[in-house]
Design an enzyme around this catalytic site. Structure first.
Site, PDB file in Angstrom:
ATOM      1  N   HIS A  85      -0.731 -25.555  15.331  1.00 49.12           N
ATOM      2  CA  HIS A  85       0.510 -26.214  14.932  1.00 49.12           C
ATOM      3  C   HIS A  85       1.527 -25.219  14.387  1.00 49.12           C
ATOM      4  O   HIS A  85       2.551 -25.614  13.840  1.00 49.12           O
ATOM      5  CB  HIS A  85       0.207 -27.311  13.905  1.00 49.12           C
ATOM      6  N   GLU A 107      -8.816  -0.620  11.664  1.00 48.40           N
ATOM      7  CA  GLU A 107      -8.990   0.735  11.122  1.00 48.40           C
ATOM      8  C   GLU A 107      -9.760   1.636  12.076  1.00 48.40           C
ATOM      9  O   GLU A 107      -9.613   2.848  12.044  1.00 48.40           O
ATOM     10  CB  GLU A 107      -9.743   0.678   9.775  1.00 48.40           C
ATOM     11  N   LYS A 114      -0.586   5.651  -0.030  1.00 53.11           N
ATOM     12  CA  LYS A 114      -1.089   6.048  -1.352  1.00 53.11           C
ATOM     13  C   LYS A 114      -0.324   7.273  -1.845  1.00 53.11           C
ATOM     14  O   LYS A 114       0.065   7.347  -3.008  1.00 53.11           O
ATOM     15  CB  LYS A 114      -2.582   6.391  -1.282  1.00 53.11           C
TER      16      LYS A 114
HETATM   17  O1  PA5 Z   1     -12.934   1.001   5.316  1.00 55.19           O
HETATM   18  C1  PA5 Z   1     -12.502   1.716   4.440  1.00 55.19           C
HETATM   19  O2  PA5 Z   1     -12.845   2.898   4.330  1.00 55.19           O
HETATM   20  C2  PA5 Z   1     -11.510   1.200   3.421  1.00 55.19           C
HETATM   21  O3  PA5 Z   1     -11.104  -0.085   3.690  1.00 55.19           O
HETATM   22  C3  PA5 Z   1     -12.148   1.229   2.045  1.00 55.19           C
HETATM   23  O4  PA5 Z   1     -13.278   0.415   2.035  1.00 55.19           O
HETATM   24  C4  PA5 Z   1     -11.150   0.759   0.992  1.00 55.19           C
HETATM   25  O5  PA5 Z   1     -10.010   1.559   1.017  1.00 55.19           O
HETATM   26  C5  PA5 Z   1     -11.784   0.824  -0.393  1.00 55.19           C
HETATM   27  O6  PA5 Z   1     -12.212   2.112  -0.671  1.00 55.19           O
HETATM   28  P1  PA5 Z   1     -13.221   2.403  -1.826  1.00 55.19           P
HETATM   29  O7  PA5 Z   1     -14.491   1.718  -1.531  1.00 55.19           O
HETATM   30  O8  PA5 Z   1     -13.356   3.891  -1.848  1.00 55.19           O
HETATM   31  O9  PA5 Z   1     -12.597   1.875  -3.095  1.00 55.19           O
END
Ligand code: PA5
Length: 441
Positions: A304, A283, A418
């Site tokens: 493996h 990310e 989303k």
């Molecule tokens: O790193 C991030 O921002 C995402 O992985 C969020 O943690 C994930 O989408 C969960 O979001 P939230 O904590 O708002 O539910």
């Protein structure tokens, strides 16, 4: 302290290639420290370890104690950054065969809200029937569908099984100070709640209550975890340390055509540490058409399955191995009178010694096959060294993203699915998107 071994990676790089990347380290470190870099609204994680007070840790431990006293099972609802760090630490430290069966001292920790599997949720709710369970609802935005769905189911079941009053005691929220449905529900119901700081992004939040509360509930030492992170924080601010060295070498390898980094462990307990790392780096760096692809394997298991590809496939990969020096338990290779498998020559050796030779043999084979190899060496798997490892990877991720010239602290790309999902499901407010997406089907 954990150590970093680089020589089997740098042998694939010229001095000039390393120097070219190193030349930008000072600027990256300075931009982080002076908060002038891209994404500087999200640098709260940088000094989080040193800013965490014993009083704050005591508050988390007190809440964990209430949950431990009143629950045989605790469900941690969260996804992505609101899930992976806690699971990584809990699985790394837990007995692999007792953590789901409850050894009588610690509650069983289960995870939900990290998928939309109907069968998963049905089976979870069925399993929880008759159990004295509690819930930690973790969501920074407070609006994430996966987590909200699981929480709806769990809240209802908890209230039905345990009564409204006890439910209020054993449901805890970890969320934003003001915004989102998780905050509104927590305030309305009077749940104990912890705040995820605005300036700490999800994937950098394991050392906030997001990770600390579930880890404390599982019975692990969050003081030692934070101390480990503090010690790594203290040694990572200058321009030449293991954090910057890792960031430099992986970027130099990327520039030399090594587009995929495989995080390797030789301990099944570290599987979720790999998953946490994948999110952190994926990310943070995968944007603007750039970024090392973070992959992960569990060895020797995956030797493996993926071993062939790694040894002889396209030469676009490098490996980073998390190596644990000392196993916690001793188990010797047993004698067998018949020796049908021909393995009596290993008799009396520790299983970990065999594992270590597998690790060394794999490293040499992969290096011979053209795969640069770095090693992050942990003396043992405990809270203190895991705290160091977490901060090491977080800080290196910040430096590395800046060396790559991306904003390591945003994640605009995760919204696309989303938007489509809500359009397909006909969410109010998505009418135009709904029409457009249906026309494409
Ligand atoms: O790193 C991030 O921002 C995402 O992985 C969020 O943690 C994930 O989408 C969960 O979001 P939230 O904590 O708002 O539910």
């Amino acid at each position: 302290m954990i150590r970093l071994e680089l020589n089997k990676a740098t042998q694939f790089l010229s001095t000039e290639a390393i120097e070219k990347v190193s030349a930008n380290v000072h600027a990256a470190q300075q931009a982080l420290e002076e908060r002038t870099c891209l994404g500087n609204d999200f640098l709260g994680w940088m000094h989080l370890p040193s800013e965490t007070t014993p009083e704050f840790l005591a508050e988390i431990k007190a809440c964990a104690q209430t949950l431990r006293e009143n629950c045989d099972t605790i469900v941690v609802a969260g996804i992505g950054g609101s899930y992976l760090g806690a699971r990584a630490v809990i699985e790394a430290l837990s007995n692999q065969f007792e953590w789901l069966t409850n050894d009588g001292k610690n509650p069983i920790i289960l995870f939900a809200g990290n998928n939309i599997g109907e069968d998963y949720l049905y089976e979870l709710c069925t399993y929880l029937k008759g159990r004295n369970f509690g819930v930690i609802n973790i969501s920074k935005s407070g609006t994430t569908t996966e987590t909200a769905l699981a929480f709806r189911l769990l809240k209802k079941q908890c209230e039905e099984q345990r009564g409204k009053e006890m439910a209020r005691k054993v449901i805890v929220a970890v969320t934003d100070a003001k915004r989102g449905a998780a905050r509104t529900t927590a305030d309305k119901e009077g749940y104990t709640s912890f705040i995820i700081p605005d300036n700490v992004g999800g994937r950098f939040s394991v050392l906030t209550p997001v990770g600390l509360l579930p880890i404390a509930c599982a019975g692990f030492d969050i003081d030692a975890l934070v101390k480990g992170a503090q010690d790594m924080e203290a040694q990572s601010a200058n321009d030449d340390n293991i954090v910057t060295q890792y960031a430099v070498v992986r970027n130099a390898l990327y520039q030399a055509g090594k587009k995929i980094e495989i995080l390797v462990n030789f301990q099944p307990k570290l599987h979720y540490m790999n998953e946490w790392w994948k999110q952190l780096y994926g990310e943070s760096e995968g944007k603007d058409g750039k970024g090392i692809f973070p992959a992960a394997v569990d060895f020797t298991t995956d030797l493996h399955s993926m071993g062939q590809w790694i040894q002889e496939g396209e030469r676009t990969i490098f490996e980073t191995v998390i190596s644990v020096e000392n196993a916690k338990h001793t188990l010797l290779f047993p004698h067998d009178d018949e020796n049908l498998d021909g393995l009596n020559f290993l008799e009396g050796k520790r299983v970990d010694e065999v594992n270590k030779m597998a690790e060394l043999g794999t490293q040499l084979a992969h290096v011979d096959g053209g795969v640069p190899n770095m090693r992050v060496v942990m003396p043992e798997l405990n809270e203190y060294y895991l705290g160091q490892l977490i901060y090491f990877f977080e800080r290196a991720c910040g430096v590395s993203g800046l060396l790559l010239d991306v904003n390591p602290f945003n994640q605009p790309g995760v919204e696309a699915y989303k938007k489509n999902m809500f359009a397909l499901l006909g969410k109010p407010g998505y009418e135009a998107e709904s029409e457009a997406i249906k026309a494409r089907l």
